[in-house]
Design an enzyme around this catalytic site. Structure first.
Site, PDB file in Angstrom:
ATOM      1  N   LYS A   1       8.384  16.882  -1.457  1.00 12.02           N
ATOM      2  CA  LYS A   1       9.462  16.642  -0.491  1.00 12.02           C
ATOM      3  C   LYS A   1      10.530  15.678  -1.016  1.00 12.02           C
ATOM      4  O   LYS A   1      11.689  15.779  -0.639  1.00 12.02           O
ATOM      5  CB  LYS A   1       8.897  16.120   0.833  1.00 12.02           C
ATOM      6  CG  LYS A   1       8.242  17.214   1.650  1.00 12.02           C
ATOM      7  CD  LYS A   1       8.000  16.789   3.080  1.00 12.02           C
ATOM      8  CE  LYS A   1       7.483  17.942   3.916  1.00 12.02           C
ATOM      9  NZ  LYS A   1       6.070  18.269   3.591  1.00 12.02           N
TER      10      LYS A   1
ATOM     11  N   GLU B   1      14.040  14.400  11.793  1.00  9.69           N
ATOM     12  CA  GLU B   1      12.854  14.366  12.621  1.00  9.69           C
ATOM     13  C   GLU B   1      11.653  14.441  11.685  1.00  9.69           C
ATOM     14  O   GLU B   1      11.776  14.802  10.522  1.00  9.69           O
ATOM     15  CB  GLU B   1      12.814  15.558  13.588  1.00  9.69           C
ATOM     16  CG  GLU B   1      12.386  16.875  12.949  1.00  9.69           C
ATOM     17  CD  GLU B   1      13.400  17.443  11.970  1.00  9.69           C
ATOM     18  OE1 GLU B   1      14.610  17.180  12.159  1.00  9.69           O
ATOM     19  OE2 GLU B   1      12.991  18.132  11.025  1.00  9.69           O
TER      20      GLU B   1
ATOM     21  N   SER C   1       1.545  21.393  -4.204  1.00 12.50           N
ATOM     22  CA  SER C   1       2.699  20.713  -3.603  1.00 12.50           C
ATOM     23  C   SER C   1       2.483  19.229  -3.326  1.00 12.50           C
ATOM     24  O   SER C   1       3.448  18.467  -3.300  1.00 12.50           O
ATOM     25  CB  SER C   1       3.098  21.430  -2.316  1.00 12.50           C
ATOM     26  OG  SER C   1       1.980  21.590  -1.465  1.00 12.50           O
TER      27      SER C   1
HETATM   28  C1  LIG Z   1       5.443  19.489   3.988  1.00 12.88           C
HETATM   29  C2  LIG Z   1       4.496  20.005   3.001  1.00 12.88           C
HETATM   30  C3  LIG Z   1       4.343  21.397   2.771  1.00 12.88           C
HETATM   31  C4  LIG Z   1       5.046  22.440   3.575  1.00 12.88           C
HETATM   32  O1  LIG Z   1       6.449  22.428   3.493  1.00 12.88           O
HETATM   33  P1  LIG Z   1       7.250  23.534   2.687  1.00 12.88           P
HETATM   34  O2  LIG Z   1       8.665  23.298   3.081  1.00 12.88           O
HETATM   35  O3  LIG Z   1       6.753  24.874   3.124  1.00 12.88           O
HETATM   36  O4  LIG Z   1       7.008  23.314   1.254  1.00 12.88           O
HETATM   37  C5  LIG Z   1       3.473  21.802   1.764  1.00 12.88           C
HETATM   38  N1  LIG Z   1       2.769  20.909   1.044  1.00 12.88           N
HETATM   39  C6  LIG Z   1       2.888  19.569   1.233  1.00 12.88           C
HETATM   40  C7  LIG Z   1       2.082  18.661   0.384  1.00 12.88           C
HETATM   41  C8  LIG Z   1       3.756  19.074   2.214  1.00 12.88           C
HETATM   42  O5  LIG Z   1       3.855  17.754   2.404  1.00 12.88           O
END
Ligand SMILES: *Cc1c(COP(=O)(O)O)cnc(C)c1O
Length: 405
Positions: A101, A123, A388
């Site tokens: 993010k 938000e 992610s």
């Molecule tokens: C917020 C988040 C997601 C989901 O958000 P996307 O916009 O779909 O990427 C996925 N993995 C993690 C670790 C997150 O914090």
């Protein structure tokens, strides 16, 4: 590469179009002050993102503050436990603040600085976007107002504390169910009253144009790095790429690097407890076309046509829609979207931790779980997973609900 009449050689020039559409999806369904605000951001973005000063500064920040490039790890023991397919992970969990993010939050905050804005508004649900944005605001010395439902404030105390330590102002939203939807409404309202001095920072590839495009562009660093690193490590492209899809930003970032390649691409949504409406958040798999939060996409609706209540074990994935570009790539057949449930996800969470020494975010564990199934089906080849984020934020929840497996 051409695919169903879409030319992926020139894809990023043509999608989205000038009005922010990917085919029929996207657009900017906002009025009044918000409409002018979106136009102002679009214009500024198109000018600023081409300047060498902006590009140079963003590159420096990624290197010196975020710790990019993040590596790719070969998941050797996990691969061996499944058969012959080799699994790899792009380590966005090693990005500062522990997830992808920050890639778009730093981009959005840098844009705000170039536009002369004083405040960032957003938000947050589980607090992950709020923490990443509060980090960016602290870095640039900008004010930061994060709108959050009272229910979420109680549930996510550590993230609320993080935001406050970073200097952000957490605004409690008490209306309605007092969760993410009400927080979005309150943040939009505050922004529409204050757009001259502030900028709204959306947390994924969703919302009105230009956000789906801008957030994709800022996240594309993930896919660009990954492609080069993977070819450097193995001499070839992966056979498949897998990412989890909530709003869809980590997936869009990863996919950007491989859309024009002969690579199978999979976007994985949360199937939660099962296929009944209310038990999952697999909008691309089970949803229908509709407008919410300022954009046209595929969404899960209730009987009244309003966004349906959704569920997932991963709070970062429980959103009743997905970015318009995902809806477009789904219809085009370029990306396959599938869903995986809580049980398989938790199993993958423990397997990756035990076999590789990597505790993933529960969101990312969805992609790992699907890649594990895919590896068994494929029999040979390689799969690159977008990991992610890291799982530190999920510890209390996992231990309380599942214990140590
Ligand atoms: C917020 C988040 C997601 C989901 O958000 P996307 O916009 O779909 O990427 C996925 N993995 C993690 C670790 C997150 O914090």
């Amino acid at each position: 590469m051409k695919y169903n009449n879409i030319d992926f050689d020139t894809y990023f020039k043509n999608y989205p179009n000038a009005e922010g559409y990917f085919g029929k999806y996207g657009g900017a369904y906002v009025e009044g002050g918000l409409k002018s605000a979106m136009e102002e951001i679009t214009e500024a973005y198109f000018t600023i993102c081409k300047s060498t000063r902006f590009i140079g500064e963003l590159r420096r920040i990624r290197r010196e503050f975020q710790g990019r490039p993040t590596p790719i790890s070969h998941l050797e023991r996990l691969s061996t436990s499944l058969g012959n397919v080799q699994l790899y992970a792009k380590r966005e969990d090693l990005n500062h603040t522990g997830a992808h993010k920050l890639n778009h939050c730093m981009g959005e905050a840098l844009l705000a600085k170039y536009m002369g804005k004083k405040k960032l508004i957003a938000e947050t649900g589980a607090g992950q976007h709020g923490v990443a944005l509060a980090t960016a605001a602290a870095y640039f010395g900008l004010e930061c107002d994060i709108y959050m439902g009272s229910v979420d404030i109680k549930k996510q105390a550590p993230n609320v504390a993080r935001m406050k330590i970073l200097g952000a102002n957490v605004v409690e939203v008490k209306e309605g169910l007092a969760t993410l939807k009400e927080a979005v409404d309150a943040a939009f309202l505050a922004y529409s009253r204050d757009y001259k001095d502030s900028i709204y920072c959306i947390g994924s590839v969703v919302g009105p144009h230009p956000f789906p495009m801008m957030v994709r562009d800022f996240q594309s660093v993930v896919g660009i790095e990954a492609r080069e690193q993977f070819v450097g490590m193995t001499g070839e492209l992966p056979d498949a790429v897998v990412a989890s899809v909530g709003g869809g930003s980590n997936a869009m970032g990863m996919f950007s690097g491989f859309l024009n390649d002969p690579v199978d691409i999979y976007g994985i949504e949360p199937l939660g407890r099962g296929a009944t409406l209310g038990d999952h958040a697999a909008s691309l798999k089970y949803g229908t076309e509709g407008v919410m939060h300022g954009f046209n996409s595929i969404m899960l609706k209730d009987e009244a046509g309003e966004p349906a209540p959704v569920y997932s074990v991963a709070s970062g994935l429980d959103y009743p829609s997905s970015g318009p570009e995902h809806a477009f790539l789904r219809d085009a057949g370029r990306v396959r979207y599938d869903a995986i449930g809580d049980e398989e996800t938790i199993d993958a969470f423990f397997k990756l931790s035990r076999l590789e020494g990597i505790i993933p975010a529960i969101e990312s564990a969805h992609a790992v779980a699907y890649a594990m199934q895919l590896a068994k089906k494929m029999g040979r080849g390689s799969v690159l997973i977008c990991l992610s984020g890291r799982g530190d934020k999920d510890m209390d929840y996992i231990i309380e609900k599942y214990g140590i497996r």
